[in-house]
Design a protein around this motif. Structure first.
Motif, PDB file in Angstrom:
ATOM      1  N   ALA A 112      -6.898   7.315  -0.289  1.00  0.00           N
ATOM      2  CA  ALA A 112      -8.257   6.941  -0.049  1.00  0.00           C
ATOM      3  C   ALA A 112      -8.994   6.277  -1.197  1.00  0.00           C
ATOM      4  O   ALA A 112      -9.478   5.510  -1.655  1.00  0.00           O
ATOM      5  CB  ALA A 112      -9.157   7.754   0.876  1.00  0.00           C
ATOM      6  N   GLN A 113      -8.990   7.254  -2.298  1.00  0.00           N
ATOM      7  CA  GLN A 113      -9.732   7.035  -3.401  1.00  0.00           C
ATOM      8  C   GLN A 113      -9.051   6.005  -4.244  1.00  0.00           C
ATOM      9  O   GLN A 113      -9.773   5.106  -4.985  1.00  0.00           O
ATOM     10  CB  GLN A 113      -9.601   8.351  -4.356  1.00  0.00           C
ATOM     11  CG  GLN A 113     -10.588   8.225  -5.571  1.00  0.00           C
ATOM     12  CD  GLN A 113     -10.618   9.651  -6.544  1.00  0.00           C
ATOM     13  OE1 GLN A 113     -10.185  10.470  -5.868  1.00  0.00           O
ATOM     14  NE2 GLN A 113     -10.824   9.252  -7.854  1.00  0.00           N
ATOM     15  N   LEU A 114      -7.695   6.099  -4.250  1.00  0.00           N
ATOM     16  CA  LEU A 114      -7.093   4.805  -4.918  1.00  0.00           C
ATOM     17  C   LEU A 114      -7.456   3.517  -4.186  1.00  0.00           C
ATOM     18  O   LEU A 114      -7.870   2.593  -4.925  1.00  0.00           O
ATOM     19  CB  LEU A 114      -5.387   4.958  -4.692  1.00  0.00           C
ATOM     20  CG  LEU A 114      -4.428   3.854  -5.102  1.00  0.00           C
ATOM     21  CD1 LEU A 114      -4.522   3.728  -6.387  1.00  0.00           C
ATOM     22  CD2 LEU A 114      -3.012   3.932  -4.512  1.00  0.00           C
ATOM     23  N   GLU A 115      -7.551   3.420  -2.847  1.00  0.00           N
ATOM     24  CA  GLU A 115      -8.003   2.096  -2.419  1.00  0.00           C
ATOM     25  C   GLU A 115      -9.205   1.834  -2.641  1.00  0.00           C
ATOM     26  O   GLU A 115      -9.559   0.796  -2.739  1.00  0.00           O
ATOM     27  CB  GLU A 115      -7.712   2.080  -0.696  1.00  0.00           C
ATOM     28  CG  GLU A 115      -5.980   2.101  -0.674  1.00  0.00           C
ATOM     29  CD  GLU A 115      -5.925   2.113   0.801  1.00  0.00           C
ATOM     30  OE1 GLU A 115      -6.757   2.582   1.805  1.00  0.00           O
ATOM     31  OE2 GLU A 115      -4.789   1.842   1.405  1.00  0.00           O
ATOM     32  N   ARG A 116     -10.152   2.973  -3.012  1.00  0.00           N
ATOM     33  CA  ARG A 116     -11.334   2.496  -3.020  1.00  0.00           C
ATOM     34  C   ARG A 116     -11.501   2.124  -4.717  1.00  0.00           C
ATOM     35  O   ARG A 116     -12.547   1.066  -4.760  1.00  0.00           O
ATOM     36  CB  ARG A 116     -12.363   3.669  -3.063  1.00  0.00           C
ATOM     37  CG  ARG A 116     -12.765   4.244  -1.865  1.00  0.00           C
ATOM     38  CD  ARG A 116     -14.147   5.260  -1.612  1.00  0.00           C
ATOM     39  NE  ARG A 116     -13.727   6.345  -2.419  1.00  0.00           N
ATOM     40  CZ  ARG A 116     -13.111   7.384  -2.018  1.00  0.00           C
ATOM     41  NH1 ARG A 116     -12.836   7.466  -0.559  1.00  0.00           N
ATOM     42  NH2 ARG A 116     -12.772   8.742  -2.484  1.00  0.00           N
ATOM     43  N   ARG A 117     -10.567   2.435  -5.362  1.00  0.00           N
ATOM     44  CA  ARG A 117     -10.652   2.073  -6.868  1.00  0.00           C
ATOM     45  C   ARG A 117     -10.110   0.688  -7.075  1.00  0.00           C
ATOM     46  O   ARG A 117     -10.564  -0.148  -7.463  1.00  0.00           O
ATOM     47  CB  ARG A 117      -9.867   2.960  -7.761  1.00  0.00           C
ATOM     48  CG  ARG A 117     -10.423   4.280  -8.086  1.00  0.00           C
ATOM     49  CD  ARG A 117     -11.389   4.440  -8.950  1.00  0.00           C
ATOM     50  NE  ARG A 117     -10.823   4.386 -10.316  1.00  0.00           N
ATOM     51  CZ  ARG A 117     -10.314   5.139 -11.059  1.00  0.00           C
ATOM     52  NH1 ARG A 117     -10.277   6.611 -10.539  1.00  0.00           N
ATOM     53  NH2 ARG A 117      -9.657   5.243 -12.144  1.00  0.00           N
ATOM     54  N   ALA A 118      -9.195   0.435  -5.846  1.00  0.00           N
ATOM     55  CA  ALA A 118      -8.754  -1.077  -5.885  1.00  0.00           C
ATOM     56  C   ALA A 118      -9.426  -2.036  -5.112  1.00  0.00           C
ATOM     57  O   ALA A 118      -9.376  -3.309  -5.369  1.00  0.00           O
ATOM     58  CB  ALA A 118      -7.159  -1.046  -5.156  1.00  0.00           C
ATOM     59  N   GLY A 119     -10.562  -1.500  -4.441  1.00  0.00           N
ATOM     60  CA  GLY A 119     -11.300  -2.383  -3.607  1.00  0.00           C
ATOM     61  C   GLY A 119     -10.617  -3.132  -2.449  1.00  0.00           C
ATOM     62  O   GLY A 119     -11.107  -4.151  -2.022  1.00  0.00           O
ATOM     63  N   ARG A 120      -9.681  -2.401  -1.799  1.00  0.00           N
ATOM     64  CA  ARG A 120      -8.957  -3.029  -0.815  1.00  0.00           C
ATOM     65  C   ARG A 120      -7.872  -2.026  -0.216  1.00  0.00           C
ATOM     66  O   ARG A 120      -7.616  -1.242  -1.019  1.00  0.00           O
ATOM     67  CB  ARG A 120      -8.011  -4.219  -1.218  1.00  0.00           C
ATOM     68  CG  ARG A 120      -6.903  -3.761  -2.461  1.00  0.00           C
ATOM     69  CD  ARG A 120      -6.428  -5.011  -3.181  1.00  0.00           C
ATOM     70  NE  ARG A 120      -5.640  -6.081  -2.088  1.00  0.00           N
ATOM     71  CZ  ARG A 120      -4.993  -7.103  -2.762  1.00  0.00           C
ATOM     72  NH1 ARG A 120      -5.610  -7.524  -4.042  1.00  0.00           N
ATOM     73  NH2 ARG A 120      -4.413  -7.804  -1.896  1.00  0.00           N
ATOM     74  N   GLY A 121      -7.485  -2.316   0.732  1.00  0.00           N
ATOM     75  CA  GLY A 121      -6.207  -1.429   1.610  1.00  0.00           C
ATOM     76  C   GLY A 121      -5.133  -1.910   0.733  1.00  0.00           C
ATOM     77  O   GLY A 121      -4.977  -2.899   0.370  1.00  0.00           O
ATOM     78  N   LEU A 122      -4.188  -0.727   0.775  1.00  0.00           N
ATOM     79  CA  LEU A 122      -2.829  -1.125   0.016  1.00  0.00           C
ATOM     80  C   LEU A 122      -1.632  -1.125   1.064  1.00  0.00           C
ATOM     81  O   LEU A 122      -1.538  -0.110   1.557  1.00  0.00           O
ATOM     82  CB  LEU A 122      -2.791  -0.395  -1.175  1.00  0.00           C
ATOM     83  CG  LEU A 122      -3.655  -0.515  -2.490  1.00  0.00           C
ATOM     84  CD1 LEU A 122      -3.648   0.458  -3.335  1.00  0.00           C
ATOM     85  CD2 LEU A 122      -3.711  -1.965  -2.977  1.00  0.00           C
ATOM     86  N   THR A 123      -0.916  -1.780   1.067  1.00  0.00           N
ATOM     87  CA  THR A 123       0.295  -1.728   1.840  1.00  0.00           C
ATOM     88  C   THR A 123       1.440  -1.004   0.977  1.00  0.00           C
ATOM     89  O   THR A 123       1.338  -0.975  -0.267  1.00  0.00           O
ATOM     90  CB  THR A 123       1.013  -3.155   2.402  1.00  0.00           C
ATOM     91  OG1 THR A 123       1.463  -3.811   1.033  1.00  0.00           O
ATOM     92  CG2 THR A 123       0.056  -3.996   2.901  1.00  0.00           C
ATOM     93  N   GLU A 124       2.557  -0.604   1.704  1.00  0.00           N
ATOM     94  CA  GLU A 124       3.520   0.308   0.921  1.00  0.00           C
ATOM     95  C   GLU A 124       4.065  -0.701  -0.161  1.00  0.00           C
ATOM     96  O   GLU A 124       4.564  -0.413  -1.132  1.00  0.00           O
ATOM     97  CB  GLU A 124       4.586   0.567   1.747  1.00  0.00           C
ATOM     98  CG  GLU A 124       4.221   1.850   2.578  1.00  0.00           C
ATOM     99  CD  GLU A 124       3.756   3.021   1.678  1.00  0.00           C
ATOM    100  OE1 GLU A 124       4.477   3.475   0.680  1.00  0.00           O
ATOM    101  OE2 GLU A 124       2.481   3.484   1.831  1.00  0.00           O
ATOM    102  N   GLY A 125       4.268  -1.978   0.227  1.00  0.00           N
ATOM    103  CA  GLY A 125       4.840  -2.961  -0.908  1.00  0.00           C
ATOM    104  C   GLY A 125       4.081  -3.265  -1.831  1.00  0.00           C
ATOM    105  O   GLY A 125       4.540  -3.244  -3.087  1.00  0.00           O
ATOM    106  N   GLN A 126       2.718  -3.193  -1.628  1.00  0.00           N
ATOM    107  CA  GLN A 126       1.752  -3.324  -2.805  1.00  0.00           C
ATOM    108  C   GLN A 126       1.705  -2.208  -3.694  1.00  0.00           C
ATOM    109  O   GLN A 126       1.514  -2.226  -4.869  1.00  0.00           O
ATOM    110  CB  GLN A 126       0.313  -3.640  -2.352  1.00  0.00           C
ATOM    111  CG  GLN A 126       0.171  -4.858  -1.576  1.00  0.00           C
ATOM    112  CD  GLN A 126      -1.231  -5.322  -1.155  1.00  0.00           C
ATOM    113  OE1 GLN A 126      -1.533  -4.433  -0.534  1.00  0.00           O
ATOM    114  NE2 GLN A 126      -1.434  -6.419  -1.020  1.00  0.00           N
ATOM    115  N   VAL A 127       1.800  -0.982  -3.239  1.00  0.00           N
ATOM    116  CA  VAL A 127       2.035   0.218  -3.945  1.00  0.00           C
ATOM    117  C   VAL A 127       2.898   0.243  -4.927  1.00  0.00           C
ATOM    118  O   VAL A 127       3.053   0.598  -5.731  1.00  0.00           O
ATOM    119  CB  VAL A 127       2.035   1.503  -3.005  1.00  0.00           C
ATOM    120  CG1 VAL A 127       2.298   2.806  -3.812  1.00  0.00           C
ATOM    121  CG2 VAL A 127       0.715   1.794  -2.367  1.00  0.00           C
ATOM    122  N   GLU A 128       4.293  -0.247  -4.068  1.00  0.00           N
ATOM    123  CA  GLU A 128       5.564  -0.342  -4.973  1.00  0.00           C
ATOM    124  C   GLU A 128       5.254  -1.179  -6.282  1.00  0.00           C
ATOM    125  O   GLU A 128       5.974  -1.012  -7.173  1.00  0.00           O
ATOM    126  CB  GLU A 128       6.759  -0.773  -3.914  1.00  0.00           C
ATOM    127  CG  GLU A 128       7.134   0.339  -3.045  1.00  0.00           C
ATOM    128  CD  GLU A 128       7.792   1.761  -3.767  1.00  0.00           C
ATOM    129  OE1 GLU A 128       8.360   1.525  -4.922  1.00  0.00           O
ATOM    130  OE2 GLU A 128       7.424   2.748  -3.087  1.00  0.00           O
TER     131      GLU A 128
END
Length: 259
Positions: A112-128
């Motif tokens: 949740a904090q990672l996505e707040r820092r990114a400013g967007r939701g992240l798919t598993e592919g984007q995390v990779e």
């Protein structure tokens, strides 16, 4: 609420959202504003202060310089020396390159904090993809990530850029290899031409301590000069390459025109 979906030129963030994206407190944002390190926000509806991409990237660069140990006065001088035509993307690249010259300082954050820092939701592919760029690492907990604060903002930008993953990995390897080689050469130059002669002059203990303190201030100045020179060189190289391609296309089109 502010607009989300990446760190684009049209992003608009409230002070709370800006602080969450940069991983700092609202109090820190306001403090930088009072010191003149961060430009004032634009006034939106109901006179709510709204911050854009330039504020976010400047704030993240300030935080990176703080992480290097610079004082507020040194950060102010550092920012003043940046080219006046620096874009938000220039600042993001600048911060990532500065971070690559310093020891890694990863932070463990939940998704949740990672996505707040990114400013967007992240798919598993984007995390990779972010992991492959070195912006984050997975931990034993699938919902907790070890984040490199210097690379994450730039990594998020690159998520939507149509560049092959292999190219991104190769480019990062080139930058790291040459930055380490340059750092070693600069260290050798400083040791042989400054530090060694100074030690041989048998300075008083107080002067020796003062010299050591001065070397701490030299590091960020050298880093800024190198990063700025790199950005200008890269821009020139890319400009020349685009110019050559344009000339080739013009020549080809001329050759295809009926006589």
């Amino acid at each position: 609420m502010g607009e989300h979906g990446g760190v684009g030129g049209g992003v608009r963030l409230t002070v709370d959202e800006l602080a969450a994206r940069a991983g700092v407190t609202v109090r820190t944002v306001r403090f930088y504003g009072t010191k003149g390190l961060l430009p004032p926000p634009e006034l939106g509806p109901r006179r709510v202060g709204l911050y854009g991409a330039a504020h976010l990237d400047r704030l993240e660069l300030i935080e990176e310089l703080q992480r290097q140990g610079l004082t507020l006065a040194a950060i102010e001088r550092y920012l003043a020396r940046l080219p006046e035509d620096s874009t938000p993307l220039d600042l993001a690249i600048h911060r990532a390159l500065v971070a690559s010259w310093t020891p890694e300082t990863p932070e463990e954050v939940p998704r949740a904090q990672l996505e707040r820092r990114a400013g967007r939701g992240l798919t598993e592919g984007q995390v990779e993809r972010l992991a492959a760029m070195g912006a984050l690492e997975r931990t034993r907990d699938p919902e907790v990530f070890r984040v490199d604060p210097g690379l994450l903002p730039l990594g998020v930008r690159i998520l939507d850029v149509p560049i092959p993953l292999e190219t991104l990995l190769a480019a990062r390897a080139v930058v790291l290899e040459h930055s380490r080689a340059t750092a070693r050469e600069l260290q050798r130059l400083f040791r042989e031409t400054v530090w060694k002669p100074y030690r041989e002059s048998e300075p008083a203990p107080a002067e020796l301590a003062r010299m050591r303190a001065l070397t701490d201030h030299i590091q960020p100045m050298v880093a800024q000069a190198l990063v700025t020179a790199f950005q200008r060189s890269l821009r020139e190289e890319l400009g020349e390459e685009l110019s050559r391609e344009s000339d080739q296309e013009s020549s080809l089109e001329s050759g295809l025109e009926p006589g």
